[in-house]
Design a protein around this motif. Sequence first.
Motif, PDB file in Angstrom:
ATOM      1  N   MET A  46      39.145  47.607  32.341  1.00 51.86           N
ATOM      2  CA  MET A  46      39.215  46.428  33.267  1.00 51.86           C
ATOM      3  C   MET A  46      38.371  45.436  32.218  1.00 51.86           C
ATOM      4  N   THR A  76      43.357  38.864  38.800  1.00 51.51           N
ATOM      5  CA  THR A  76      43.004  39.339  40.237  1.00 51.51           C
ATOM      6  C   THR A  76      41.776  38.709  40.750  1.00 51.51           C
ATOM      7  N   SER A 105      35.298  36.760  41.351  1.00 52.00           N
ATOM      8  CA  SER A 105      35.778  37.442  42.514  1.00 52.00           C
ATOM      9  C   SER A 105      34.457  37.893  43.188  1.00 52.00           C
ATOM     10  N   LYS A 161      36.208  47.474  43.238  1.00 51.87           N
ATOM     11  CA  LYS A 161      37.541  48.162  43.455  1.00 51.87           C
ATOM     12  C   LYS A 161      38.335  48.348  42.210  1.00 51.87           C
ATOM     13  N   CYS A 162      38.418  47.235  41.506  1.00 53.68           N
ATOM     14  CA  CYS A 162      39.295  47.063  40.346  1.00 53.68           C
ATOM     15  C   CYS A 162      38.674  48.270  39.321  1.00 53.68           C
ATOM     16  N   ASP A 174      41.530  38.827  44.321  1.00 56.47           N
ATOM     17  CA  ASP A 174      41.250  39.466  45.709  1.00 56.47           C
ATOM     18  C   ASP A 174      42.283  40.675  45.676  1.00 56.47           C
ATOM     19  N   VAL A 231      40.539  40.812  35.627  1.00 59.55           N
ATOM     20  CA  VAL A 231      40.215  40.521  37.313  1.00 59.55           C
ATOM     21  C   VAL A 231      39.178  39.329  37.001  1.00 59.55           C
ATOM     22  N   GLY A 284      42.186  43.829  44.943  1.00 61.07           N
ATOM     23  CA  GLY A 284      41.779  44.271  43.694  1.00 61.07           C
ATOM     24  C   GLY A 284      42.421  45.578  43.580  1.00 61.07           C
ATOM     25  N   THR A 289      35.512  43.031  45.368  1.00 64.95           N
ATOM     26  CA  THR A 289      36.914  43.276  44.737  1.00 64.95           C
ATOM     27  C   THR A 289      36.514  43.596  43.052  1.00 64.95           C
ATOM     28  N   LEU A 290      35.532  43.357  42.422  1.00 63.84           N
ATOM     29  CA  LEU A 290      35.378  43.996  41.158  1.00 63.84           C
ATOM     30  C   LEU A 290      35.142  45.232  41.195  1.00 63.84           C
ATOM     31  N   GLU A 323      46.294  45.684  43.347  1.00 58.10           N
ATOM     32  CA  GLU A 323      46.993  44.880  42.299  1.00 58.10           C
ATOM     33  C   GLU A 323      46.618  45.725  40.681  1.00 58.10           C
ATOM     34  N   PHE A 324      45.364  46.340  40.952  1.00 60.10           N
ATOM     35  CA  PHE A 324      45.230  47.189  39.863  1.00 60.10           C
ATOM     36  C   PHE A 324      46.091  48.269  39.765  1.00 60.10           C
TER      37      PHE A 324
END
Length: 213
Positions: free
Chosen positions: A106, A62, A87, A94-95, A64, A83, A66, A91-92, A69-70
């Motif tokens: 993650m 990933t 990024s 959010k993941c 974007d 990820v 985040g 984004t990180l 997709e996760f």
Amino acid sequence: MKLQIAIDRVLLDEAKVLMQKLAPEADILEAGTSLIKDYGVTVLDDLKEEAGGAQLLGDIKTIDEGAYEFKQGFRHGADILTVMGASSIETLQKCYDVSEGCGKDMMIDLLECTPEKTSEIVHFPHAIYCLHTSVDQGATANPSGDVLAFKKAFPGVRRVAIAGGINLQTVAGLSAAAPEIVIVGSGITKANNPIDAARKFRRVMAETCKSSM
């Protein structure tokens, strides 16, 4: 050390067979990026059943979207998702938040991350940080040195993985570095006997861990 076996660039039926055969020898089974690109993230549903007692990692890389997709990756059975460290911080985050909320992991792929960028993203306490030499670049020249240098530069990081052309000789030299996860792909899956190859890696890793005690 944990052994992660990456399965990639094969047809789905072959991936299922490989996962089923290799599950007893692996701590983590990886559905590689190309496999997911070929079949979509829902392929994780098909592979979860074959993973047995091993964790299933989806190498979705990933960069974007985040949270979306996760959430999708975990919904379809992944225990760990990747990820890109390149990024944005947002984004990180959010993941990481999705991973924590789902009780999953993650993995941050540090491919092409500069030390400056890495220093900005080492504040996720439960994340796995993966030192990664790309397929296009070839094998990791000095995995033990890479891990030791990373740990020295970023002593607060607790979880480190190493990937990129790892072989039996380089695994044997990892005793001082002691990464949490060693990722092996074609060194196992392209061997004449993948199961035997995986067992050899496990034996060497066990011996390496003993020598570091």
